[in-house]
Design a protein around this motif. Structure first.
Motif, PDB file in Angstrom:
ATOM      1  N   SER A 174       0.859  -1.186   0.000  1.00 49.94           N
ATOM      2  CA  SER A 174       0.000   0.000   0.000  1.00 49.94           C
ATOM      3  C   SER A 174       0.896   1.236   0.000  1.00 49.94           C
ATOM      4  O   SER A 174       2.117   1.137   0.209  1.00 49.94           O
ATOM      5  N   GLU A 177       2.781   1.693   3.378  1.00 47.51           N
ATOM      6  CA  GLU A 177       3.234   0.490   4.092  1.00 47.51           C
ATOM      7  C   GLU A 177       4.735   0.521   4.369  1.00 47.51           C
ATOM      8  O   GLU A 177       5.200   0.185   5.464  1.00 47.51           O
ATOM      9  N   THR A 326      -4.748   6.105  -0.795  1.00 48.22           N
ATOM     10  CA  THR A 326      -4.719   5.488   0.536  1.00 48.22           C
ATOM     11  C   THR A 326      -6.086   4.925   0.908  1.00 48.22           C
ATOM     12  O   THR A 326      -6.208   3.769   1.320  1.00 48.22           O
ATOM     13  N   GLU A 329      -7.682   1.792  -1.219  1.00 49.81           N
ATOM     14  CA  GLU A 329      -7.250   0.419  -1.010  1.00 49.81           C
ATOM     15  C   GLU A 329      -7.758  -0.172   0.305  1.00 49.81           C
ATOM     16  O   GLU A 329      -7.409  -1.292   0.670  1.00 49.81           O
ATOM     17  N   ASP A 343      -6.565   2.498  -6.883  1.00 47.66           N
ATOM     18  CA  ASP A 343      -5.203   2.455  -6.351  1.00 47.66           C
ATOM     19  C   ASP A 343      -4.412   3.669  -6.850  1.00 47.66           C
ATOM     20  O   ASP A 343      -4.952   4.584  -7.484  1.00 47.66           O
TER      21      ASP A 343
END
Length: 515
Positions: A174, A177, A326, A329, A343
Motif C-alpha cells: 500500500s 506500508e 490510501t 485500497e 489504487d
C-alpha cells in the motif's frame, strides 16, 4: 551449472561492467542484455515486452508529469524560501529546518526535480549567509533519498519492486506500508546529517569569479547548467561544438566531478553531468527550461508562475491523489466498488490528465518531462529478473547464499540480501540493483519456507540507500557538480549513513513483516 546459468552469469557480469564504465545509457545497456537473453531462448517475446506494460512502470512515467505540474506551480520554491533562516544561522540550525521538509516533499514527488529546484536556492542562500554551500547540498540529495523510501511512490525503485511482487503473484504494497520502517530510517538519517554535516563535509566555498552573480550590463544573466544525456555536444569539445551558435549563450567555465577544470578546458570532451557556467540572455531559460538537454538550469525566476487558482488546484490534486490512493485500497472501499480499482495507478492517471487539460504542464511538450531512459531501464529490469528465474541462475545463487549462512537463520540472510543490493546500487543504478536482487531474494525465501515480504522490503531500502558514491543516484551527481564535491566527500559522510540504514533495516523489518 548448466549452459543457461553460465550464459546469464556472463551477460550480467558484462552488464555491471558496462554500467560502471558508463559506455552507454543504462536503459540501452539493460535492453542489450534483454535482447541477448531473448536470442538465447531464455526469454519469450511476451516476457521481453511485459515490463513495458507493467503498471508500476507506467505509474513512474505519469509521476514525472505530476512532478512537473507541481514544479511549475512555484509552491516548492516559496516553501523552501519560507523554511530557510533569513537571519544569521548555523549549519545545523539550517539543516534541522529544511531537511525534514525536503524529505517529506520527496516522499510524494520525484527526487530529481526536487533537487533541481532546491539546489540553486540553497546554494545562493548559503552564499548570502556566508556559509559554505558544500555543507548543505549533499544533505539535500540524501534527504530526498531518505524521504523517497517512506512511501510507495517516493522513488521509482519502490514501484519497480512492487510491480515485481505483483508479477510473482503476491499482494503489492500500500502507499504508506513501507513507511513503517522508512520513516524511522529517515528520521535517524536526518538526525545524523544535522549532527555531522558540519564536521564531515568540506568547508570550501565556491570562490570562482565566474560563479558569482553576473554583472548588470544589458540583460545578460549568469546561468548554471548541468548537461543531460540528450545534450548534442556530449563527446565533443567546446572548440568542436559551437555552444553559442546552438544556444545563444557563452560558456565561461567547465566543472566536472565537483572541480573547475583549469588549463585548456575548451579542448576537454563534454559528458553528461558536466556543469557549465554560461552568460545568456533572458530567453535562454524560457527556451531550454523544459528541455531534457539540461538536467538543471539554476536561474529560477525566468519562468512565469502559474496563477493563484492553478496553484491551489495543483496542491489539491496532489492531496487528492495521495489520500485517494490510501483510502481507495481500504477493504470497505474495495467491497463497495468491486469493479473499480482505486489504487495509485488510478489516481495518478486522473491527476495527470487534469493537469494536462488545465495547462499545468505544456501538453504539447509533455514527452520532454519524462525520463525515457529511466522507463526503459525499469521495463528491462522486469525482463532481466525473469531471465534470472527462468535460467535457474537465481535459484543457484540462492542455494549458495543459504549454504553459507543457513546456520545463522533468516536475519543473516536478510543482511546478505541488503549488502548485495546496496553494493549493486552504489556501483550501477538503483533499478538495476533491484532487478538483480529480487529473484534471488524470492528464491532464498522459497528455500527457507518463509514469507518473502521482509526480503522484498529490504531490497526497497537497500536499493535506495545510495550514499557512499555519487554515481549510484542521479541527485548525487547533480549536487556533485554544483557543490564542488570530490568523490571522497561522498564516502566520508555517506558510508556511515549506509551503515545506519543497514542496521535499522535488518533489525526493524522483521518486527513489521514476519518471516
Amino acid at each position: 551449472m548448466n549452459f543457461e546459468i553460465v550464459y546469464v552469469l556472463i551477460c550480467l557480469a558484462a552488464m555491471v561492467v558496462a554500467l560502471i564504465y558508463d559506455r552507454m545509457r543504462p536503459g540501452m545497456i539493460l535492453f542489450s542484455v534483454v535482447i541477448l537473453f531473448f536470442c538465447a531462448g531464455i526469454l519469450t517475446p511476451k516476457e521481453v515486452l511485459e515490463g513495458f506494460s507493467n503498471k508500476g512502470m507506467i505509474t513512474v512515467a505519469l509521476l514525472f508529469l505530476v512532478s512537473e505540474g507541481i514544479r511549475k506551480s512555484g509552491v516548492l520554491e516559496r516553501l523552501i524560501f519560507a523554511m530557510l533562516p533569513q537571519k544569521k544561522s548555523t549549519v545545523a540550525g539550517a539543516n534541522v529546518r529544511v531537511l525534514p521538509v525536503i524529505a517529506f516533499i520527496s516522499a510524494f514527488l520525484n527526487n530529481t526535480p526536487v533537487v533541481v529546484i532546491f539546489a540553486p536556492i540553497i546554494k545562493n542562500w548559503a552564499r548570502r549567509m556566508k556559509l559554505p554551500p558544500a555543507k548543505f547540498l549533499i544533505p539535500l540529495s540524501y534527504a530526498t533519498i531518505l524521504g523517497g523510501i517512506c512511501t510507495l511512490i517516493g522513488t521509482s525503485t519502490n514501484l519497480v519492486v512492487d510491480g515485481m511482487i505483483q508479477d510473482a503473484g503476491f499482494k503489492g504494497f500500500s502507499i504508506f506500508e513501507l513507511g513503517q520502517v522508512g520513516v524511522i530510517i529517515a528520521i535517524a538519517g536526518i538526525i545524523y546529517l544535522v549532527c555531522f554535516a558540519k564536521r564531515l563535509l568540506p568547508d570550501r566555498t565556491l570562490k570562482d569569479d565566474d560563479i558569482e552573480e553576473s554583472s548588470d550590463s544589458g540583460d545578460v544573466v549568469r546561468v548554471e547548467a548541468v548537461l543531460g544525456a540528450r545534450f548534442p555536444g556530449n563527446g565533443k569539445t567546446l572548440r568542436e561544438f559551437d555552444f553559442h551558435r546552438h544556444y545563444g549563450a557563452t560558456v565561461k567555465s567547465l566543472h566536472r566531478n565537483g572541480e573547475r577544470l583549469q588549463g585548456d578546458w575548451m579542448n576537454v570532451r563534454l559528458s553528461e553531468n558536466d556543469t557549465l557556467i554560461l552568460d545568456a540572455d533572458g530567453t535562454f531559460i524560457p527556451t531550454w527550461g523544459d528541455s531534457r538537454v539540461f538536467l538543471m538550469l539554476s536561474v529560477l525566476d525566468a519562468e512565469p508562475e502559474m496563477g493563484k487558482k492553478k496553484k491551489y488546484l495543483a496542491m489539491i490534486l496532489l492531496l487528492v491523489m495521495i489520500i485517494g490512493a490510501t483510502v481507495g485500497e481500504l477493504p470497505v472501499v474495495e467491497q463497495a466498488l468491486p469493479g473499480l480499482k482505486l489504487d495509485m495507478f488510478f489516481f495518478v492517471c486522473v491527476t495527470t490528465v487534469i493537469m494536462a487539460w488545465t495547462g499545468m504542464f505544456n501538453p504539447k511538450k509533455y514527452t520532454k518531462f519524462i525520463s525515457w531512459d529511466v522507463l526503459i531501464t525499469i521495463a528491462c529490469a522486469f525482463a532481466i529478473s525473469k531471465a534470472m528465474s527462468n535460467s535457474g541462475f537465481a535459484a543457484f545463487i540462492a542455494e549458495y547464499i543459504i549454504g553459507m549462512t543457513d546456520a545463522l537463520g533468516p536475519y543473516a540472510l536478510l543482511a546478505v540480501i541488503f549488502i548485495i543490493t546496496n553494493l549493486f546500487t552504489e556501483l550501477i543504478t538503483n533499478n538495476a540493483a533491484a532487478a538483480l536482487s529480487f529473484p534471488i531474494a524470492l528464491e532464498v525465501a522459497n528455500h527457507l519456507g518463509v514469507s518473502p515480504t521482509p526480503f522484498f522490503v529490504v531490497i526497497c531500502m537497500a536499493a535506495s540507500a545510495s550514499f557512499s558514491t555519487p554515481i549510484g543516484y542521479q541527485t548525487n551527481l547533480i549536487v556533485q557538480g554544483i557543490g564542488g564535491y570530490k568523490f571522497t566527500d561522498f564516502v566520508k559522510i555517506g558510508l556511515p549513513l549506509n551503515i545506519i540504514v543497514f542496521v535499522l533495516s535488518v533489525f526493524l523489518i522483521p518486527l513489521f513483516w514476519n518471516f
